[in-house]
Scaffold this motif. Structure first.
Motif, PDB file in Angstrom:
ATOM      1  N   VAL A 296       0.854  -1.193   0.000  1.00 12.00           N
ATOM      2  CA  VAL A 296       0.000   0.000   0.000  1.00 12.00           C
ATOM      3  C   VAL A 296       0.886   1.239   0.000  1.00 12.00           C
ATOM      4  N   LEU A 297       0.542   2.193  -0.846  1.00 11.77           N
ATOM      5  CA  LEU A 297       1.220   3.494  -0.890  1.00 11.77           C
ATOM      6  C   LEU A 297       0.146   4.544  -0.628  1.00 11.77           C
ATOM      7  N   ARG A 298       0.254   5.219   0.512  1.00 12.00           N
ATOM      8  CA  ARG A 298      -0.778   6.180   0.900  1.00 12.00           C
ATOM      9  C   ARG A 298      -0.617   7.491   0.131  1.00 12.00           C
ATOM     10  N   LYS A 299      -1.723   8.181  -0.037  1.00 10.50           N
ATOM     11  CA  LYS A 299      -1.714   9.495  -0.690  1.00 10.50           C
ATOM     12  C   LYS A 299      -0.639  10.379  -0.066  1.00 10.50           C
ATOM     13  N   GLY A 300       0.202  10.952  -0.892  1.00 10.29           N
ATOM     14  CA  GLY A 300       1.287  11.819  -0.417  1.00 10.29           C
ATOM     15  C   GLY A 300       2.597  11.091  -0.192  1.00 10.29           C
ATOM     16  N   GLN A 301       2.541   9.759  -0.054  1.00 12.37           N
ATOM     17  CA  GLN A 301       3.783   8.983   0.095  1.00 12.37           C
ATOM     18  C   GLN A 301       4.550   8.950  -1.208  1.00 12.37           C
ATOM     19  N   ARG A 302       5.863   8.785  -1.085  1.00 16.03           N
ATOM     20  CA  ARG A 302       6.725   8.683  -2.256  1.00 16.03           C
ATOM     21  C   ARG A 302       7.266   7.268  -2.412  1.00 16.03           C
ATOM     22  N   LEU A 303       7.341   6.838  -3.669  1.00 19.29           N
ATOM     23  CA  LEU A 303       7.956   5.558  -4.042  1.00 19.29           C
ATOM     24  C   LEU A 303       9.094   5.867  -4.997  1.00 19.29           C
ATOM     25  N   THR A 304      10.308   5.442  -4.631  1.00 19.38           N
ATOM     26  CA  THR A 304      11.429   5.567  -5.559  1.00 19.38           C
ATOM     27  C   THR A 304      11.829   4.178  -6.029  1.00 19.38           C
ATOM     28  N   VAL A 305      11.782   3.982  -7.336  1.00 16.19           N
ATOM     29  CA  VAL A 305      12.205   2.716  -7.942  1.00 16.19           C
ATOM     30  C   VAL A 305      13.641   2.910  -8.423  1.00 16.19           C
ATOM     31  N   ILE A 306      14.525   2.026  -7.953  1.00 15.02           N
ATOM     32  CA  ILE A 306      15.967   2.180  -8.207  1.00 15.02           C
ATOM     33  C   ILE A 306      16.480   0.964  -8.970  1.00 15.02           C
ATOM     34  N   ASP A 307      17.326   1.235  -9.940  1.00 15.37           N
ATOM     35  CA  ASP A 307      17.976   0.164 -10.695  1.00 15.37           C
ATOM     36  C   ASP A 307      19.385  -0.011 -10.120  1.00 15.37           C
TER      37      ASP A 307
ATOM     38  N   SER B 214      18.978   3.107 -18.044  1.00 13.65           N
ATOM     39  CA  SER B 214      19.292   3.298 -16.623  1.00 13.65           C
ATOM     40  C   SER B 214      20.691   2.773 -16.300  1.00 13.65           C
ATOM     41  N   ARG B 215      21.429   3.580 -15.535  1.00 11.17           N
ATOM     42  CA  ARG B 215      22.756   3.161 -15.049  1.00 11.17           C
ATOM     43  C   ARG B 215      22.647   2.814 -13.556  1.00 11.17           C
ATOM     44  N   ALA B 216      23.632   2.086 -13.073  1.00 15.39           N
ATOM     45  CA  ALA B 216      23.597   1.602 -11.679  1.00 15.39           C
ATOM     46  C   ALA B 216      23.313   2.742 -10.702  1.00 15.39           C
ATOM     47  N   GLY B 217      22.295   2.543  -9.862  1.00 17.81           N
ATOM     48  CA  GLY B 217      21.986   3.515  -8.817  1.00 17.81           C
ATOM     49  C   GLY B 217      20.978   4.575  -9.226  1.00 17.81           C
ATOM     50  N   GLN B 218      20.636   4.636 -10.506  1.00 15.95           N
ATOM     51  CA  GLN B 218      19.654   5.642 -10.926  1.00 15.95           C
ATOM     52  C   GLN B 218      18.240   5.229 -10.536  1.00 15.95           C
ATOM     53  N   GLY B 219      17.364   6.228 -10.373  1.00  8.79           N
ATOM     54  CA  GLY B 219      16.004   5.928  -9.933  1.00  8.79           C
ATOM     55  C   GLY B 219      14.978   6.925 -10.435  1.00  8.79           C
ATOM     56  N   THR B 220      13.727   6.572 -10.189  1.00 11.67           N
ATOM     57  CA  THR B 220      12.586   7.417 -10.551  1.00 11.67           C
ATOM     58  C   THR B 220      11.659   7.470  -9.342  1.00 11.67           C
ATOM     59  N   THR B 221      11.256   8.695  -8.959  1.00  8.02           N
ATOM     60  CA  THR B 221      10.404   8.876  -7.783  1.00  8.02           C
ATOM     61  C   THR B 221       8.989   9.262  -8.195  1.00  8.02           C
ATOM     62  N   PHE B 222       8.032   8.518  -7.637  1.00  9.70           N
ATOM     63  CA  PHE B 222       6.607   8.765  -7.863  1.00  9.70           C
ATOM     64  C   PHE B 222       5.989   9.243  -6.552  1.00  9.70           C
ATOM     65  N   VAL B 223       5.057  10.195  -6.620  1.00  8.69           N
ATOM     66  CA  VAL B 223       4.281  10.558  -5.442  1.00  8.69           C
ATOM     67  C   VAL B 223       2.838  10.085  -5.670  1.00  8.69           C
ATOM     68  N   ALA B 224       2.262   9.465  -4.649  1.00  9.55           N
ATOM     69  CA  ALA B 224       0.894   8.942  -4.753  1.00  9.55           C
ATOM     70  C   ALA B 224      -0.109  10.081  -4.619  1.00  9.55           C
ATOM     71  N   LEU B 225      -1.076  10.124  -5.527  1.00  7.72           N
ATOM     72  CA  LEU B 225      -2.106  11.164  -5.512  1.00  7.72           C
ATOM     73  C   LEU B 225      -3.439  10.630  -4.973  1.00  7.72           C
ATOM     74  N   MET B 226      -3.455   9.346  -4.647  1.00  2.53           N
ATOM     75  CA  MET B 226      -4.571   8.720  -3.905  1.00  2.53           C
ATOM     76  C   MET B 226      -3.986   7.521  -3.162  1.00  2.53           C
ATOM     77  N   ASP B 227      -4.740   6.937  -2.249  1.00  4.08           N
ATOM     78  CA  ASP B 227      -4.286   5.710  -1.587  1.00  4.08           C
ATOM     79  C   ASP B 227      -4.253   4.591  -2.622  1.00  4.08           C
ATOM     80  N   LEU B 228      -3.126   3.912  -2.716  1.00  5.98           N
ATOM     81  CA  LEU B 228      -2.927   2.938  -3.784  1.00  5.98           C
ATOM     82  C   LEU B 228      -2.470   1.583  -3.262  1.00  5.98           C
ATOM     83  N   VAL B 229      -2.829   0.537  -3.998  1.00  8.22           N
ATOM     84  CA  VAL B 229      -2.106  -0.733  -3.941  1.00  8.22           C
ATOM     85  C   VAL B 229      -1.203  -0.741  -5.168  1.00  8.22           C
TER      86      VAL B 229
END
Lengths: 194, 194
Positions: free
Chosen positions: B15-26, B155-170
């Motif tokens: 679960v990613l709550r509204k306003g939480q950030r998810l960073t996906v890293i390679d 993507s190179r080692a250590g690079q990432g992308t950050t998403f912010v949740a705009l609603m409560d998500l699975v």
């Protein structure tokens, strides 16, 4: 063979049995028809843009190409195609889309609303409606910048595209309601079942 | 902030709550992570490629771009992006895909099978899994011929992308199992929740 007409800015749905043919015809030219499909024996199986583009390794589909379901089953094959330009990237136009992209304050329910109504008798709910195969829709794609641009269809009056069903299907079909898709000339769509 | 690891050829969901950030890293470079999302309070609402591409008027999404649901609600915003090349056209790899495109006779269940298992505890069934936002996946598009070509990620080692949740998500997230997507080097994916 009877020709049926979908009036401007409306939609319909029907069963298409395995082996039957559906020809979608643009009677006046420059009109778009959103097509969605479901397994008639299990409507949880749906026409999938993502699976189809992956298996085709291309986003432009025409004669000889197969449209796949989310379960990777062949649903429809394009048997004959007078036009050769269709879209499989964009979701059906909807009231939210007309508000966001066109700034309409009293938006039309669009192809999405028309599909919802037409598919309800088959037990298909709004959240099951996927990205449509947009027959005759001309979305130009810039592979470098990523830009998508909706241009007038290349279809001329009387041209059509014939699909053969590869399983028993429920098909939803519209005469598109979006001005950009049909050069702001809202027209009917004709179709034939064979 | 804790870094969690998705082992090679596997997946997870959370679960990613509204306003939480998810960073996906390679962590090692040239790996892909399929991301799907559902409204945590009504999992019939799902991340939609078709709606998102329509509202963005482009197929390449990066910093500042919003990912929409099938109901046209904003789900995620890309807040920061080291890589700038992701795919939102192709469905998750699956055993059917490995059979069809790779000719595998004992195919891996792929990102699709991994997402099915990870999302089951949230009451999400396999037919609800849509086209994923394929983080770091590099699908080159020829706008003229329509050809789609899966190339090694940028993507190179250590690079990432950050998403912010705009609603409560699975959110479902994978370390991709498809050789073509990750240059035949099956690697883990890291992620951080904030």
């Amino acid at each position: 063979m009877t020709t049926q007409t979908i009036p401007p800015q409306s939609g319909t749905a029907f069963v298409l049995r395995k082996g039957q043919r559906l020809t979608v015809i643009d009677p006046q030219g420059q009109q778009v028809s959103d097509l969605v499909a479901f397994n008639a024996n299990d409507t949880n199986e749906w026409l999938s843009s993502g699976r189809t583009l992956d298996y085709a390794s291309k986003f432009l589909l025409t004669t000889g190409d197969t449209l796949y379901s989310n379960r990777s089953s062949p649903m429809l094959m394009i048997e004959q195609d007078d036009v050769g330009r269709h879209d499989f990237l964009l979701a059906p136009c909807s009231k939210e889309m007309f508000a966001k992209l066109y700034g309409h304050t009293e938006p039309h329910r669009g192809c999405f609303g028309n599909l919802v109504e037409a598919l309800a008798p088959f037990g298909i709910n709004p959240d099951q409606i996927p990205t449509a195969f947009n027959v005759f829709m001309n979305v130009q794609v810039d592979g470098t910048t990523g830009a998508l641009s909706v241009e007038p269809p290349l279809s001329r009056a009387g041209q059509g595209t014939t699909f053969v069903a590869l399983m028993d299907l429920v098909v939803g079909l519209t005469a598109c309601s979006a001005g950009l898709s049909n050069n702001f000339t809202f027209k009917p769509i004709d179709f034939q079942l064979e």
